[in-house]
Motif scaffolding. Structure first.
Motif, PDB file in Angstrom:
ATOM      1  N   LYS A   1       0.802  -1.230   0.000  1.00 11.33           N
ATOM      2  CA  LYS A   1       0.000   0.000   0.000  1.00 11.33           C
ATOM      3  C   LYS A   1       0.830   1.274   0.000  1.00 11.33           C
ATOM      4  CE  LYS A   1      -0.535  -0.283   5.045  1.00 11.33           C
ATOM      5  NZ  LYS A   1      -1.508  -0.335   6.154  1.00 11.33           N
ATOM      6  N   GLU A   2       2.152   1.154  -0.057  1.00  9.70           N
ATOM      7  CA  GLU A   2       3.012   2.340  -0.095  1.00  9.70           C
ATOM      8  C   GLU A   2       3.690   2.442  -1.455  1.00  9.70           C
ATOM      9  OE1 GLU A   2       2.917   4.351   2.341  1.00  9.70           O
ATOM     10  OE2 GLU A   2       1.916   3.100   3.839  1.00  9.70           O
ATOM     11  N   LYS A   3       4.092   3.644  -1.813  1.00  8.48           N
ATOM     12  CA  LYS A   3       4.775   3.838  -3.084  1.00  8.48           C
ATOM     13  C   LYS A   3       6.185   3.262  -3.059  1.00  8.48           C
ATOM     14  CE  LYS A   3       2.152   7.820  -4.704  1.00  8.48           C
ATOM     15  NZ  LYS A   3       2.204   9.206  -5.225  1.00  8.48           N
TER      16      LYS A   3
ATOM     17  N   ILE B   1      -2.641  -2.074  -3.108  1.00 10.25           N
ATOM     18  CA  ILE B   1      -3.421  -0.836  -2.995  1.00 10.25           C
ATOM     19  C   ILE B   1      -2.763   0.290  -3.773  1.00 10.25           C
ATOM     20  CG2 ILE B   1      -4.327   0.907  -1.408  1.00 10.25           C
ATOM     21  CD1 ILE B   1      -4.591  -1.274   0.691  1.00 10.25           C
ATOM     22  N   SER B   2      -1.460   0.472  -3.551  1.00  9.94           N
ATOM     23  CA  SER B   2      -0.741   1.533  -4.263  1.00  9.94           C
ATOM     24  C   SER B   2       0.744   1.237  -4.206  1.00  9.94           C
ATOM     25  CB  SER B   2      -1.041   2.899  -3.628  1.00  9.94           C
ATOM     26  OG  SER B   2      -0.277   3.906  -4.246  1.00  9.94           O
TER      27      SER B   2
ATOM     28  N   CYS C   1      -6.103  -0.673  -7.041  1.00 12.98           N
ATOM     29  CA  CYS C   1      -5.693   0.554  -7.720  1.00 12.98           C
ATOM     30  C   CYS C   1      -6.010   0.404  -9.199  1.00 12.98           C
ATOM     31  CB  CYS C   1      -4.211   0.832  -7.503  1.00 12.98           C
ATOM     32  SG  CYS C   1      -3.122  -0.577  -7.787  1.00 12.98           S
TER      33      CYS C   1
ATOM     34  N   TRP D   1      -5.209   0.275 -12.881  1.00  8.78           N
ATOM     35  CA  TRP D   1      -4.084   0.030 -13.769  1.00  8.78           C
ATOM     36  C   TRP D   1      -4.517   0.261 -15.211  1.00  8.78           C
ATOM     37  CZ3 TRP D   1      -2.086  -5.329 -11.622  1.00  8.78           C
ATOM     38  CH2 TRP D   1      -1.332  -5.098 -10.468  1.00  8.78           C
TER      39      TRP D   1
END
Length: 350
Positions: free
Chosen positions: A41-43, A73-74, A99, A101
């Protein structure tokens, strides 16, 4: 785990034997499976995940990283690739992508998806499709080819399946099970069905009675029926022929690509002769027209055409039927559509 207890007083030869024994035991130990549910969920990869993946990499010969649930998620695709390259993908049973795409990103993810051979549930949020969809056809092929490997998938949620328009058969053709067909027969709306296309669905191991029940349910409304390349056998055809002859509205029937005998073909022609609306009939060349290696015999094929024409004369009803070889000797496709039709026209009264 080997205990590192001190062994003072042991002779050097005994120590050597113990060392060799421990080495042999270590070689036969199965890798340790470490299970973790992943939520990306983190970049960027956080400190824990970065260290954990490094820790697994250092022990990749003795550690198998297993994940049953994967949630995205991300996270940029390059980091997702870093994570999945460390995971035993055949352990994953559930994937949720939350997310949006584009097709290129999904195509990059698809090879990993194809290795998740035990995947049971897949949730994909809306896929962004370019206005120039034709230019992304190769991405769609990359995606659908991987879906065909997911033999255990039972729960599929697609946020926007429009990108599969014209390709759904490539993605689902081998997923229909006997249980699915049973549920279809039990659907109260099935009696209104006008077109049924099950081409490419392997039904070799289906109970013959199931196709009989299905056709009985749709007999009053069915207009188009396609059973091409379904692995249908003589016994299955024998079972549903009486039900097929009840489909009074049937206009088009295709059975190409199935290995049937000449005797069963004759029965088929006699049962379909009673269907008043039937105008398009496509049937497979019987098994007897092929060599053992699957090469068609031209002489036998000519003999078959003459034999079928005689049957049509005997039935006394004008008909046009197409007999197709499988695979096509020209292009290698599953079914050959280049054959000349067999045409019988009733003689004009004197």
């Amino acid at each position: 785990m080997w205990s590192r207890a001190s062994s003072y007083g042991c002779s050097s030869s005994r120590m050597a034997q113990e060392t060799e024994s421990r080495s042999t035991t270590k070689q036969h130990l199965a890798p340790l499976k470490v299970f973790i549910d992943l939520c990306l969920k983190e970049k960027t990869l956080d400190n824990f995940l970065t260290y954990f993946l490094w820790w697994v990499e250092q022990r990749k010969s003795s550690i198998h990283l297993c994940c049953k649930k994967l949630k995205i998620i991300s996270m940029p695709m390059d980091n997702i690739v870093k994570v999945l390259s460390k995971v035993q993908l055949d352990c994953i049973q559930e994937v949720q992508v939350s997310c949006t795409w584009n097709l290129s990103t999904l195509a990059t993810f698809a090879p990993f998806l194809g290795e998740m051979c035990n995947l049971q549930r897949l949730v994909l949020f809306p896929i962004h499709v370019s206005a120039f969809k034709k230019q992304e056809e190769h991405h769609i092929v990359q995606i659908t080819s991987q879906f065909l490997k997911l033999g255990h998938l039972r729960d599929l949620h697609l946020g926007s399946p429009s990108f599969l328009e014209g390709h759904l058969d490539q993605m689902l053709s081998c997923w229909l099970t006997e249980s699915d067909l049973t549920h279809l027969c039990q659907n109260p709306d099935i009696s209104q069905l006008k077109s049924l296309d099950l081409s490419g669905v392997s039904m070799t191991d289906f109970h013959p009675e199931l196709l009989q029940v299905l056709l009985e349910k749709v007999a009053a409304t069915l207009q188009e029926l396609d059973f091409d390349v379904c692995g249908i056998t003589d016994s299955q055809l024998e079972a549903f022929l009486p039900a097929l002859s009840l489909c009074s509205q049937l206009r088009s029937f295709s059975l190409c690509g199935n290995l049937l005998s000449t005797a069963e073909m004759e029965k088929l022609l006699r049962h379909t002769a009673v269907l008043p609306c039937l105008r398009q009939e496509r049937y497979p060349a019987p098994q007897e027209t092929y060599r053992p290696q699957g090469v068609p015999l031209e002489a036998r094929l000519a003999q078959l055409r003459a034999q079928l024409l005689e049957i049509l004369r005997d039935l006394g009803r004008p008909r046009i039927i197409w007999i197709s070889l499988s695979p096509c000797p020209r292009c290698g496709e599953a079914v050959c559509h280049h054959m000349e039709p067999i045409v019988y026209s009733c003689p004009s009264p004197a």
